[in-house]
Design an enzyme around this catalytic site. Sequence first.
Site, PDB file in Angstrom:
ATOM      1  N   LYS A   1     -12.160  -6.210  -8.126  1.00 54.75           N
ATOM      2  CA  LYS A   1     -12.199  -4.768  -8.397  1.00 54.75           C
ATOM      3  C   LYS A   1     -10.822  -4.194  -8.681  1.00 54.75           C
ATOM      4  O   LYS A   1     -10.680  -3.252  -9.446  1.00 54.75           O
ATOM      5  CB  LYS A   1     -12.832  -4.032  -7.223  1.00 54.75           C
ATOM      6  CG  LYS A   1     -14.329  -4.128  -7.284  1.00 54.75           C
ATOM      7  CD  LYS A   1     -14.988  -3.388  -6.161  1.00 54.75           C
ATOM      8  CE  LYS A   1     -16.397  -3.946  -6.028  1.00 54.75           C
ATOM      9  NZ  LYS A   1     -17.129  -3.447  -4.904  1.00 54.75           N
TER      10      LYS A   1
ATOM     11  N   LYS B   1       0.827  -1.208   0.000  1.00 57.24           N
ATOM     12  CA  LYS B   1       0.000   0.000   0.000  1.00 57.24           C
ATOM     13  C   LYS B   1       0.862   1.259   0.000  1.00 57.24           C
ATOM     14  O   LYS B   1       0.500   2.256  -0.622  1.00 57.24           O
ATOM     15  CB  LYS B   1      -0.966  -0.003   1.180  1.00 57.24           C
ATOM     16  CG  LYS B   1      -2.108  -0.965   0.905  1.00 57.24           C
ATOM     17  CD  LYS B   1      -3.164  -0.930   1.961  1.00 57.24           C
ATOM     18  CE  LYS B   1      -4.181  -2.045   1.698  1.00 57.24           C
ATOM     19  NZ  LYS B   1      -4.664  -2.658   2.942  1.00 57.24           N
TER      20      LYS B   1
ATOM     21  N   LYS C   1      -7.859 -13.144 -11.715  1.00 55.55           N
ATOM     22  CA  LYS C   1      -9.131 -13.362 -11.041  1.00 55.55           C
ATOM     23  C   LYS C   1     -10.082 -12.204 -11.273  1.00 55.55           C
ATOM     24  O   LYS C   1      -9.668 -11.086 -11.545  1.00 55.55           O
ATOM     25  CB  LYS C   1      -8.887 -13.439  -9.522  1.00 55.55           C
ATOM     26  CG  LYS C   1      -8.244 -14.716  -9.065  1.00 55.55           C
ATOM     27  CD  LYS C   1      -8.468 -14.916  -7.575  1.00 55.55           C
ATOM     28  CE  LYS C   1      -8.050 -13.758  -6.701  1.00 55.55           C
ATOM     29  NZ  LYS C   1      -8.127 -14.038  -5.268  1.00 55.55           N
TER      30      LYS C   1
END
Length: 333
Positions: free
Chosen positions: A198, A112, A195
């Site tokens: 989002k 992140k 996969k």
Amino acid sequence: MKETVVSGIRSTGKLHLGNYYGALSNFVKMQNEYNCFFFIADLHSLTTHPTPSDLNRTVREVVVEYLAAGIDPEQSTIYVQSDVPEVAELYLYMNMNAYLGELERATAFKDKVRANPDNVNSGLLTYPVLMACDILIHHGTKVPVGKDQEQHLEMTRTFGNRFNRLYNVDYFKEAFAFSYSDKLVKIPGLDGNGKMGKSNGEASCVYLSDSPEIIRKKVMRAVSDSGPTEVNQPKPEAIQNLFDLMKVVSSADTLAHFNQLYNNCEIRYGDLKKQLAEDMIIATDPVRSRIEEISNDEEYIKKVIRLGAEKASESARKTITEVREIIGIKKLY
Ligand code: TRP
């Protein structure tokens, strides 16, 4: 005594077929066997600063879709994380025994930081502490999460064990990742690789709440190629993905039919996609109607969320009372 399962989902809103055929279908099946807590991690979502209305809407969407998928709010406990302030209190206590070095080393944190270098807030750093508290507050021992959360569970065990050692108690139990069914259903995205998710872009996802028209549009736009030129060749990833989706929503006959066309180099992807879209629409029709029905029933949603908050609070209050006692926080008045 049933074992306790705790599962959190960040409230990023409506769920896609990957959520549905993956985790959610297992949640529905395991409700009988385990004491299940399913919660929406709205406090965790704050690390990315959603607008108040987005936060509120996405929490509601997930609750509605969990119910629509078949989670039983009486048998399981479905709740919103922020409805149980004891979690935040435990988070404060546990932060005293979580060290900067170990938090900085967490892979998810480092990812992140790399992705959003200008939003490295301390909530992000202590994300694993809050997640540990979600689990420890109910003495959960089984946590249905994927590989990417393995490290957070290890940290959960570290924090719990450290607390036990510090206060010389045998209080928190160790929690481990678990998968209810070993048959892992692969739900690929429509964008040709990986996969459905989002993080792979909106185009990769078919949402449970998508209308039939939208599903048709998305599937017709799915990545494919110009078709095989030699018989009986392995399929490139994007094509395999379409077949994998077909395996989930279509009949065995349909799948065999398109496999045969592929192997004979006679396949027309337009036809395959049309069929895939229709089968997807049929497969998801019951849950789509339930979503519509439930989301129009404000009273029912309120009742469910209130019940969840009550059940989760009961369990959390007991833990926090005991933790205060162990730590030595006692009223002097
Ligand atoms: N970190 C989890 C994820 O990103 C969400 C989560 C928060 C969670 N708290 C949890 C999962 C507790 C399981 C248990 O998917």
